[in-house]
Design an enzyme around this catalytic site. Structure first.
Site, PDB file in Angstrom:
ATOM      1  N   SER A 118      42.568  49.839  57.969  1.00 54.20           N
ATOM      2  CA  SER A 118      42.551  48.744  57.007  1.00 54.20           C
ATOM      3  C   SER A 118      43.778  48.781  56.089  1.00 54.20           C
ATOM      4  O   SER A 118      44.411  49.828  55.908  1.00 54.20           O
ATOM      5  CB  SER A 118      41.284  48.855  56.153  1.00 54.20           C
ATOM      6  N   GLY A 168      45.967  51.821  54.349  1.00 54.16           N
ATOM      7  CA  GLY A 168      47.428  51.880  54.507  1.00 54.16           C
ATOM      8  C   GLY A 168      48.156  51.925  53.177  1.00 54.16           C
ATOM      9  O   GLY A 168      49.171  52.616  53.025  1.00 54.16           O
ATOM     10  N   GLU A 192      49.965  50.431  60.775  1.00 52.38           N
ATOM     11  CA  GLU A 192      49.414  49.372  61.630  1.00 52.38           C
ATOM     12  C   GLU A 192      48.095  48.954  61.000  1.00 52.38           C
ATOM     13  O   GLU A 192      47.052  49.543  61.258  1.00 52.38           O
ATOM     14  CB  GLU A 192      49.171  49.907  63.055  1.00 52.38           C
TER      15      GLU A 192
HETATM   16  P1  NAD Z   1      39.581  52.257  57.960  1.00 46.94           P
HETATM   17  O1  NAD Z   1      40.778  51.941  57.144  1.00 46.94           O
HETATM   18  O2  NAD Z   1      38.262  52.261  57.293  1.00 46.94           O
HETATM   19  O3  NAD Z   1      39.752  53.707  58.646  1.00 46.94           O
HETATM   20  C1  NAD Z   1      40.832  53.990  59.493  1.00 46.94           C
HETATM   21  C2  NAD Z   1      41.145  55.468  59.460  1.00 46.94           C
HETATM   22  O4  NAD Z   1      41.750  55.801  58.208  1.00 46.94           O
HETATM   23  C3  NAD Z   1      39.939  56.394  59.585  1.00 46.94           C
HETATM   24  O5  NAD Z   1      40.296  57.450  60.449  1.00 46.94           O
HETATM   25  C4  NAD Z   1      39.725  56.889  58.164  1.00 46.94           C
HETATM   26  O6  NAD Z   1      39.089  58.135  58.088  1.00 46.94           O
HETATM   27  C5  NAD Z   1      41.142  56.965  57.672  1.00 46.94           C
HETATM   28  N1  NAD Z   1      41.354  56.894  56.217  1.00 46.94           N
HETATM   29  C6  NAD Z   1      40.771  56.071  55.334  1.00 46.94           C
HETATM   30  N2  NAD Z   1      41.274  56.254  54.101  1.00 46.94           N
HETATM   31  C7  NAD Z   1      42.211  57.218  54.198  1.00 46.94           C
HETATM   32  C8  NAD Z   1      43.083  57.852  53.274  1.00 46.94           C
HETATM   33  N3  NAD Z   1      43.098  57.523  51.986  1.00 46.94           N
HETATM   34  N4  NAD Z   1      43.928  58.796  53.720  1.00 46.94           N
HETATM   35  C9  NAD Z   1      43.946  59.134  55.028  1.00 46.94           C
HETATM   36  N5  NAD Z   1      43.124  58.591  55.950  1.00 46.94           N
HETATM   37  C10 NAD Z   1      42.269  57.631  55.543  1.00 46.94           C
HETATM   38  O7  NAD Z   1      39.586  51.215  59.198  1.00 46.94           O
HETATM   39  P2  NAD Z   1      38.476  50.932  60.319  1.00 46.94           P
HETATM   40  O8  NAD Z   1      37.320  50.221  59.703  1.00 46.94           O
HETATM   41  O9  NAD Z   1      38.223  52.151  61.122  1.00 46.94           O
HETATM   42  O10 NAD Z   1      39.273  49.917  61.280  1.00 46.94           O
HETATM   43  C11 NAD Z   1      39.361  48.547  61.082  1.00 46.94           C
HETATM   44  C12 NAD Z   1      40.685  48.150  60.478  1.00 46.94           C
HETATM   45  O11 NAD Z   1      41.758  48.679  61.256  1.00 46.94           O
HETATM   46  C13 NAD Z   1      40.910  46.657  60.469  1.00 46.94           C
HETATM   47  O12 NAD Z   1      41.477  46.293  59.244  1.00 46.94           O
HETATM   48  C14 NAD Z   1      41.879  46.425  61.616  1.00 46.94           C
HETATM   49  O13 NAD Z   1      42.648  45.251  61.514  1.00 46.94           O
HETATM   50  C15 NAD Z   1      42.718  47.647  61.519  1.00 46.94           C
HETATM   51  N6  NAD Z   1      43.407  47.920  62.772  1.00 46.94           N
HETATM   52  C16 NAD Z   1      44.744  47.645  62.838  1.00 46.94           C
HETATM   53  C17 NAD Z   1      45.419  47.829  64.031  1.00 46.94           C
HETATM   54  C18 NAD Z   1      46.879  47.510  64.140  1.00 46.94           C
HETATM   55  O14 NAD Z   1      47.479  47.944  65.105  1.00 46.94           O
HETATM   56  N7  NAD Z   1      47.469  46.772  63.214  1.00 46.94           N
HETATM   57  C19 NAD Z   1      44.742  48.326  65.150  1.00 46.94           C
HETATM   58  C20 NAD Z   1      43.378  48.620  65.043  1.00 46.94           C
HETATM   59  C21 NAD Z   1      42.725  48.407  63.834  1.00 46.94           C
END
Ligand code: NAD
Length: 505
Positions: free
Chosen positions: A238, A242, A259
């Protein structure tokens, strides 16, 4: 539950993964198919995370000296393991992430494709020779391995995202530490086991620690992000995540590949082939139950075709097969969890409040899968691009807005914070070119006569603005995994200075 657990045990054992190595009480993997627990794993504590990064760093110091084509051989062997175990891994993706089997298999195929790409790349890490302004001098640019690459992945592409990063990182001479989503640790365990099989076949010049798997939640991810021995963090997820990762990395001036979320649009122009458009819209908007970063979320339809296209779409939506992703006939599987369902309902309520007319969106009961969150994908006719359309809701909601002028539609396409993917359906070459031009779509991906989702690995993948600006996968994305060195070599007998500077001593 027992059936899924029996299937899980068989799949893991086929891939050589031993769940006992990960047994614990911290991280629960739940199948979105029926909401039942698949397994509970232990999370790595801070010391364990540190030890894994230590090992990865030590591995890097050795691996960087292995010739790149030889490094490619390891990735080739890994690709072979994936080919052998494609069915098993694809099915495990279905079980843990809820994708239909076709998409689970597609995700594994994407891993195989990037391995093939990386193997070729291992003989093509080209630098440049540059003309020097000084006589008897030569300049060149060469690419060197970077270090430990930290990969953070999201639940919705639980295995391919690691492979996009890791296949390139390995041939570039790096080691990789991977923190997968806490929602999908089992697929990561399986991939790790398959990689170890490739390592065992490769021989002793693959150091211990080349690939480390960190099981945990955001805390473990955060520790990896803040470790100064990780010069590059590639984070997929998300925009909220990021933003935090970007700030953490900026503090220590580390590199990132981000990403993040998408909010992807399609324009359907007057000359569009509407039959093709309906198929592309449906796949892009409802595939993976709307849980792809490239999912089609906003549809701009020209006034002249709106009243033909939208009723046709509603008819197709009404007949979509929704159900267990393990069934061959299913096209729409479940949302990942209850929270995703709640987010979808909140967005639909907001859309109604903003004068949207909602078609679908309700929960669907699936016999035998009562704990799963299955939904009828929603079409929402909006009078204008309103506030709710500025946000990515990770669910199958497609907002539809009428337009009359292409410039207006392109402006709407661009008028959101995200900039991942976009597309236009038109048979008018001028419209297509305008859409892809400097003043066209501002996204990292701009397609013509195909939907915004379903990218091939040959191109660089990623997006602009709040999507984070990173690029992964094909084209020259590999350069982000290496450090560039500029060398000037003097083979003359004198020491002329650049810019003609005179400095006689
Ligand atoms: P999320 O952001 O909740 O989690 C993604 C990952 O980040 C997990 O492994 C989580 O443990 C980790 N994380 C969260 N906060 C963190 C921090 N502060 N420091 C380090 N790591 C941390 O996302 P999600 O719900 O698993 O996935 C959905 C999101 O991912 C959507 O927004 C989607 O658009 C995006 N996504 C983007 C792409 C791309 O290529 N642009 C591809 C797939 C998914």
């Amino acid at each position: 539950m027992e059936t899924n657990q029996a299937t899980l045990a068989a799949l893991l054992s086929e891939m050589g993964a031993n769940l006992a190595d990960y047994a614990g009480k911290d991280i629960t993997s739940t199948s979105p198919i029926d909401g039942q627990v698949l397994a509970v794993l232990r999370a790595d504590n801070a010391d364990q995370v540190k030890a894994k990064i230590d090992r990865a760093h030590a591995a890097f110091l050795q691996w960087r000296n292995v010739p790149a084509p030889r490094r490619g051989e390891l990735v080739r062997l890994f690709g072979e393991e994936l080919r052998l175990h494609k069915e098993a891994l694809g099915k495990l993706v279905t079980l843990e992430a809820g994708k239909i089997l076709q998409e689970g298999l597609g995700e594994v195929q994407e891993m195989i494709d990037i391995c093939d790409f990386a193997v070729g790349l291992s003989r093509q890490l080209y630098g440049l020779t540059i003309a020097s302004e000084r006589p008897g001098h030569r300049m060149m640019e060469v690419w060197h391995p970077l270090g430990v690459v930290g990969v953070i992945s999201a639940f919705n592409f639980p295995v391919a995202v690691w492979a996009w990063n890791a296949a390139l990182a390995f041939v570039c001479g790096n080691s990789v530490t991977w923190k997968p989503s806490e929602k999908t640790p089992l697929t990561a365990v399986a991939v790790h086991a398959l990689f170890q099989k490739a390592v065992a076949r490769f021989g002793s010049d693959a150091p211990v620690g080349l690939a480390e798997l960190i099981i945990g939640d955001r805390e473990a991810g955060s520790q990896m992000v803040n470790d100064k021995r990780v010069p590059l963090v590639s984070a997929t997820g998300s925009t909220r995540m990021g933003r935090q990762v970007a700030q953490d990395c900026a503090t220590r001036l580390a590199k990132t590949i981000l990403e993040l979320g998408g909010n992807n649009a399609m324009i359907v122009a007057p000359s569009a082939d509407l039959e093709m458009a309906v198929r592309a819209i449906t796949f892009s908007a409802v595939g993976t139950a709307g849980q792809r970063c490239t999912t089609l979320r906003r549809l701009f339809v020209h006034d002249s075709v709106y009243d033909t296209l939208v009723p046709r779409l509603k008819k197709v939506y009404a007949g979509l097969p929704i159900g267990s992703p393990l069934q061959k006939s299913t096209l729409i599987g479940p949302l990942i969890d209850h929270a995703a369902f709640d987010c979808m309902q909140t967005a639909l309520a907001a859309a109604r409040a903003e004068q949207g007319q909602v078609f679908g969106g309700e929960r669907v009961a699936v016999a035998g899968s009562e704990g799963g969150y299955y939904v009828q994908p929603a079409l929402v006719e909006m009078p204008a691009q309103s506030n709710v359309m500025q946000h990515e809701t990770f669910a199958p909601i497609l907002y539809i807005v009428r337009y009359t002028d292409l410039q207006q539609a392109i402006a709407l396409n661009n008028d959101v914070p995200q900039g991942l993917s976009s597309s236009i359906f038109t048979t008018d070459v001028r419209e297509a070119e305008r859409f892809m031009s400097d003043s066209g779509s501002d996204c990292g991906i701009a397609n013509v006569n195909i939907g915004p989702s379903g990218a091939e690995i040959g191109g660089a993948f990623g997006g602009e603005k709040e999507t984070g600006g990173g690029r992964e996968s094909g084209s020259d994305a590999w350069k982000a995994y290496m450090r560039r060195s500029t060398n000037t070599i003097n083979y003359s007998d004198s020491l002329p200075l650049a810019q003609g500077i005179s400095f006689d001593i």
